[in-house]
Design a protein around this motif. Sequence first.
Motif, short mmCIF file in Angstrom:
data_model
loop_
_atom_site.label_atom_id
_atom_site.label_comp_id
_atom_site.label_asym_id
_atom_site.label_seq_id
_atom_site.Cartn_x
_atom_site.Cartn_y
_atom_site.Cartn_z
N ARG A 95 0.83 -1.21 0.00
CA ARG A 95 0.00 0.00 0.00
C ARG A 95 0.87 1.26 0.00
O ARG A 95 0.60 2.22 -0.75
CB ARG A 95 -0.92 -0.02 1.22
N ALA A 96 1.90 1.29 0.80
CA ALA A 96 2.75 2.48 0.88
C ALA A 96 3.44 2.77 -0.44
O ALA A 96 3.60 3.94 -0.83
CB ALA A 96 3.79 2.29 1.99
N ASP A 97 3.84 1.72 -1.15
CA ASP A 97 4.50 1.92 -2.45
C ASP A 97 3.53 2.47 -3.48
O ASP A 97 3.87 3.36 -4.27
CB ASP A 97 5.08 0.60 -2.93
N ILE A 98 2.31 1.94 -3.46
CA ILE A 98 1.29 2.43 -4.40
C ILE A 98 0.96 3.89 -4.10
O ILE A 98 0.79 4.71 -5.01
CB ILE A 98 0.03 1.54 -4.34
N ALA A 99 0.84 4.20 -2.82
CA ALA A 99 0.55 5.58 -2.42
C ALA A 99 1.61 6.54 -2.94
O ALA A 99 1.29 7.63 -3.44
CB ALA A 99 0.44 5.66 -0.91
N GLU A 100 2.85 6.14 -2.84
CA GLU A 100 3.94 7.00 -3.35
C GLU A 100 3.86 7.14 -4.86
O GLU A 100 4.07 8.23 -5.41
CB GLU A 100 5.29 6.41 -2.96
N LEU A 101 3.51 6.06 -5.53
CA LEU A 101 3.44 6.07 -6.98
C LEU A 101 2.39 7.05 -7.49
O LEU A 101 2.60 7.74 -8.49
CB LEU A 101 3.12 4.65 -7.48
N ILE A 102 1.25 7.14 -6.82
CA ILE A 102 0.16 8.00 -7.29
C ILE A 102 0.15 9.35 -6.59
O ILE A 102 -0.74 10.17 -6.82
CB ILE A 102 -1.21 7.31 -7.15
N GLY A 103 1.12 9.59 -5.72
CA GLY A 103 1.23 10.90 -5.07
C GLY A 103 0.25 11.12 -3.95
O GLY A 103 -0.14 12.26 -3.67
N ALA A 104 -0.16 10.05 -3.26
CA ALA A 104 -1.08 10.18 -2.14
C ALA A 104 -0.37 10.80 -0.94
O ALA A 104 0.79 10.49 -0.65
CB ALA A 104 -1.66 8.82 -1.77
N GLU A 105 -1.08 11.67 -0.22
CA GLU A 105 -0.52 12.26 0.98
C GLU A 105 -0.54 11.30 2.16
O GLU A 105 0.26 11.44 3.10
CB GLU A 105 -1.29 13.53 1.36
N ALA A 106 -1.44 10.32 2.12
CA ALA A 106 -1.55 9.33 3.20
C ALA A 106 -2.17 8.07 2.65
O ALA A 106 -2.84 8.08 1.60
CB ALA A 106 -2.39 9.88 4.35
N ALA A 107 -1.95 6.96 3.36
CA ALA A 107 -2.51 5.67 2.93
C ALA A 107 -2.91 4.88 4.16
O ALA A 107 -2.18 4.84 5.17
CB ALA A 107 -1.49 4.90 2.12
#
Length: 462
Positions: A95-107
């Motif tokens: 989840r953390a890697d995907i969040a970084e990939l799409i520019g999410a501020e939090a996951a």
Amino acid sequence: MKITQSDKFLAQVLYQRRQKLATLINFPTILWSGLRIPRNYPALTFPFRASSHFLYFAGLPLENAAIRLEAGKLELFLDDAPASSTLWHGEMPKRADIAELIGAEAAFPMAQLKSRSINAATIALQDSLTQLQQSQILDRPLTPPKSPTGIDLELTKAIISLRLSHDAASLAELRQAAAVTIEAHKAGMAATGKAQIEAGVRAAMESVIISENMTYAYPSIVTVHGEVLHSEHYHNPLQTGDLLLADVGAETSTGWAADVTRTWPVSGKFSPTQRAIYDVVLAAHDACIDSISPGVEYQDIHLLAARVMAAGLVDLGILRGNVDDLVEMDAHALFFVHGIGHLIGLDVHDMEDLGDLAGYQEGRTRSSRFGLGFLRLNRVLHPGMLVSIEPGFYQVPAILNNSENRAKYKNIVKWDELEKFADVRGIRIEDDILVRDEGREVLTGKLPTKALDIEELVAVSA
């Protein structure tokens, strides 16, 4: 996880889209991706397709995920795959890697979505299981996506305004889908001479799409019964004298679609009657494309197609009368009943889950006229819109043999003359056209439309 330049571009595109959304609404939004649906037992499912609204802001076809958007910020809600799934599915991104990939501020895991759902808007998904989940988490009933209310309606209108015009990133995807679709149609024409049934041509076309790691954007239509607009049968034999209508489009791995139709003679040569009707349809196709530019009413393009079709059928002796009068009384719709086209984007009929909220400009409603009631798009064209142009001629027995139609048009249709064109069941010619600042660009224009060029492409298989 190492972030590449293309990954950074994705995050930037998604950031820009949610910033634009933030200028249009001032409340939180939660969009769900959806769930896999079992085919006949739980472990055997239909292919997963994420919600297009989710894809527009999340960029990736994540399963059983949700995103929360507020003030231009993105939060991802997704459960990490259990360790036991590795045996069946291999290592899955965290989840953390995907969040970084799409520019999410939090996951967060999905269990925390409820706590972040207060006063959030959404768009109901098509599948009932996700709809139930949406309703439970938001703690309120949901209306269908075609008839939202309150903040859901405000959100829907905002997303429509964004998705009506394609940004550079979406256009790059749409161009890829168009290019692969062109090659698929060429492969279908080349395979016709050796194919025994429609399925053989379908296989050749879809293999091109699959080989590019894409899927088909809708169930392929490959049929000698072109009068059946959405035929999904492929068992009919290919025989000399038949026309084969192929409506096949590719969809990229992130959901962007193309939509193209060509009609060609199985033998490689149009009969005189087939060629005559084909040229009428092509004249309508070309005239409509030439008329596309910003500020033009899409309904006027449809009516132009109707007039060109009616004029051509008068010239062939099938209809009698003044062209404008024939269109006014919907005589053309006996043979060209559907609209001239639709929006194209993340959905092949883009945003049609939202019904006429997307397709029709605010304040407009569907006509009750026989010749206008199936028009899917009724808006003023503006730069960045991608639309299809797809006139057609169809001899549909249920329409032509209808007693009311026979009575209404008894002095309009020369039925004896029409019988001479019995070898034309259905012809459609369809391309995807981008509205530019000035004029238009045919994204699928490298696939020929002229009868002689079509015959040459089919002839190589003979």
